[in-house]
Design an enzyme around this catalytic site. Structure first.
Site, PDB file in Angstrom:
ATOM      1  N   ASP A   1      -0.333   5.091   0.819  1.00  0.00           N
ATOM      2  CA  ASP A   1      -0.675   6.102   1.828  1.00  0.00           C
ATOM      3  C   ASP A   1      -0.729   5.496   3.222  1.00  0.00           C
ATOM      4  O   ASP A   1      -1.491   4.566   3.475  1.00  0.00           O
ATOM      5  CB  ASP A   1      -2.021   6.751   1.480  1.00  0.00           C
ATOM      6  CG  ASP A   1      -1.941   7.502   0.176  1.00  0.00           C
ATOM      7  OD1 ASP A   1      -1.073   8.375   0.056  1.00  0.00           O
ATOM      8  OD2 ASP A   1      -2.738   7.193  -0.738  1.00  0.00           O
TER       9      ASP A   1
ATOM     10  N   ASP B   1       0.867  -1.169   0.000  1.00  0.00           N
ATOM     11  CA  ASP B   1       0.000   0.000   0.000  1.00  0.00           C
ATOM     12  C   ASP B   1       0.915   1.233   0.000  1.00  0.00           C
ATOM     13  O   ASP B   1       2.105   1.111   0.317  1.00  0.00           O
ATOM     14  CB  ASP B   1      -0.874  -0.034   1.269  1.00  0.00           C
ATOM     15  CG  ASP B   1      -1.609   1.262   1.496  1.00  0.00           C
ATOM     16  OD1 ASP B   1      -2.242   1.755   0.547  1.00  0.00           O
ATOM     17  OD2 ASP B   1      -1.563   1.786   2.635  1.00  0.00           O
TER      18      ASP B   1
HETATM   19  C1  XBP Z   1      -5.508   5.958   0.475  1.00  0.00           C
HETATM   20  C2  XBP Z   1      -6.578   6.919   0.274  1.00  0.00           C
HETATM   21  C3  XBP Z   1      -6.440   7.890  -0.789  1.00  0.00           C
HETATM   22  C4  XBP Z   1      -5.864   9.221  -0.484  1.00  0.00           C
HETATM   23  C5  XBP Z   1      -6.260  10.211  -1.536  1.00  0.00           C
HETATM   24  O1  XBP Z   1      -6.025   4.725   0.945  1.00  0.00           O
HETATM   25  O2  XBP Z   1      -7.585   6.862   0.919  1.00  0.00           O
HETATM   26  O3  XBP Z   1      -7.737   8.141  -1.200  1.00  0.00           O
HETATM   27  O4  XBP Z   1      -6.310   9.666   0.781  1.00  0.00           O
HETATM   28  O5  XBP Z   1      -5.908   9.848  -2.798  1.00  0.00           O
HETATM   29  P1  XBP Z   1      -5.104   3.425   0.927  1.00  0.00           P
HETATM   30  P2  XBP Z   1      -6.709  10.422  -4.096  1.00  0.00           P
HETATM   31  O6  XBP Z   1      -3.839   3.791   1.630  1.00  0.00           O
HETATM   32  O7  XBP Z   1      -5.882   2.404   1.711  1.00  0.00           O
HETATM   33  O8  XBP Z   1      -4.884   3.014  -0.499  1.00  0.00           O
HETATM   34  O9  XBP Z   1      -7.203  11.790  -3.734  1.00  0.00           O
HETATM   35  O10 XBP Z   1      -5.704  10.443  -5.205  1.00  0.00           O
HETATM   36  O11 XBP Z   1      -7.861   9.502  -4.391  1.00  0.00           O
HETATM   37 MG    MG Z   2      -3.040   3.066   3.459  1.00  0.00          MG
END
Ligand code: XBP
Ligand code: MG
Length: 254
Positions: free
Chosen positions: A12, A10
């Site tokens: 973020d 993953d």
């Molecule tokens: C990550 C997210 C993303 C970011 C925003 O979730 O929730 O939506 O916050 O990205 P994970 P975008 O780590 O579970 O993948 O604005 O580009 O959608």
């Molecule tokens: Mg995440």
């Protein structure tokens, strides 16, 4: 038990703490530039993280936290435009080097690469955001380290749906049993476990109280030789920083 062939990360919250000081700030800049009085403080943003995906998050905000804001058929289009602006603000912010990788991430990715372990990404964030993070926080050209970068709208159902991991596994032509996933949130682990992947969790401030009952191990971060991780749940097989030896032990453990 099959051999450990690949690691799927993953982005973020796992590779870097991008949410509070990255995505949140970029959303607020996009709102302000359009003259909207929407402001997502740290606490509100924590609640909005219940929904993954930036466009989906804005729709959720209007539905549950800003119900007075008038919406109509054109709202999805407005959200899509705001989201494009937000992506620009986010990638500009990352280009300043504002967000570093989390503890141990660079070392583990480097070890994996040097030892020929296949690596991939499965994330809900927009592809440009992944490239911006890797280019600026890892190293220029490091997007190429990853065999597959599964990101954003390539699957219609974002995490917690399993689709993004299933898509990545299909692209790599690997069964889930040959891989490990790395996540930081309950939405993330629902997605990875839903795809059949054994999952390693590194928590962060927004996710430390999430439910990780299905995790193989829960850690505060990946650790470094001089900065051991704390094991919050699960078996660390005598290791205090994640390396491939530890990952092979986790993978082999049924
Ligand atoms: C990550 C997210 C993303 C970011 C925003 O979730 O929730 O939506 O916050 O990205 P994970 P975008 O780590 O579970 O993948 O604005 O580009 O959608
Ligand atoms: Mg995440």
């Amino acid at each position: 038990m099959s051999k450990l062939e690949a690691l799927i990360f993953d982005v973020d919250g796992t590779l870097a703490d991008t949410e509070r000081d990255g995505h949140r700030v970029a959303f607020n800049r996009a709102f302000e530039a359009k003259g909207l009085d929407w402001h997502w403080d740290e606490a509100l943003y924590g609640k909005l993280l219940a929904v993954t995906g930036g466009k989906e998050r804005m729709a959720y905000y209007l539905q549950h936290f800003n119900t007075d804001f008038p919406t109509d058929d054109s709202t999805p289009e407005m959200i899509a435009r705001l989201h494009q602006d937000k992506t620009r603000h986010y990638t500009e912010l990352l280009a300043t080097g504002a967000i570093p990788l989390r503890t141990g991430v660079r070392r583990l990715l480097t070890e994996a690469r040097e030892q020929g372990m296949r690596i991939a990404i499965a994330t809900t964030t927009t592809p440009e955001n992944v490239t911006a993070l890797l280019e600026h926080a890892l190293e220029p050209g490091s997007s190429d380290w990853f065999e597959v970068i599964a990101a954003g709208d390539i699957v219609p159902a974002k995490k917690p749906a399993a689709d993004i991991y299933v898509w990545a596994l299909e692209k790599m032509n690997l069964p889930a049993e040959a891989c490990l996933a790395f996540e930081d949130s309950s939405n993330g682990i629902k997605s990875s476990v839903g795809a059949g992947l054994k999952t390693i969790i590194t928590v962060n401030g927004y996710t430390e109280d999430d439910n990780f009952d299905d995790a193989a191990i829960v850690l505060n971060h990946m650790g470094e030789p001089n900065q051991p991780f704390e094991t919050l749940a699960g078996n660390n097989f005598g290791h205090d920083y994640i390396n491939l030896e530890m990952l092979r032990a986790i993978h082999a453990n049924t």
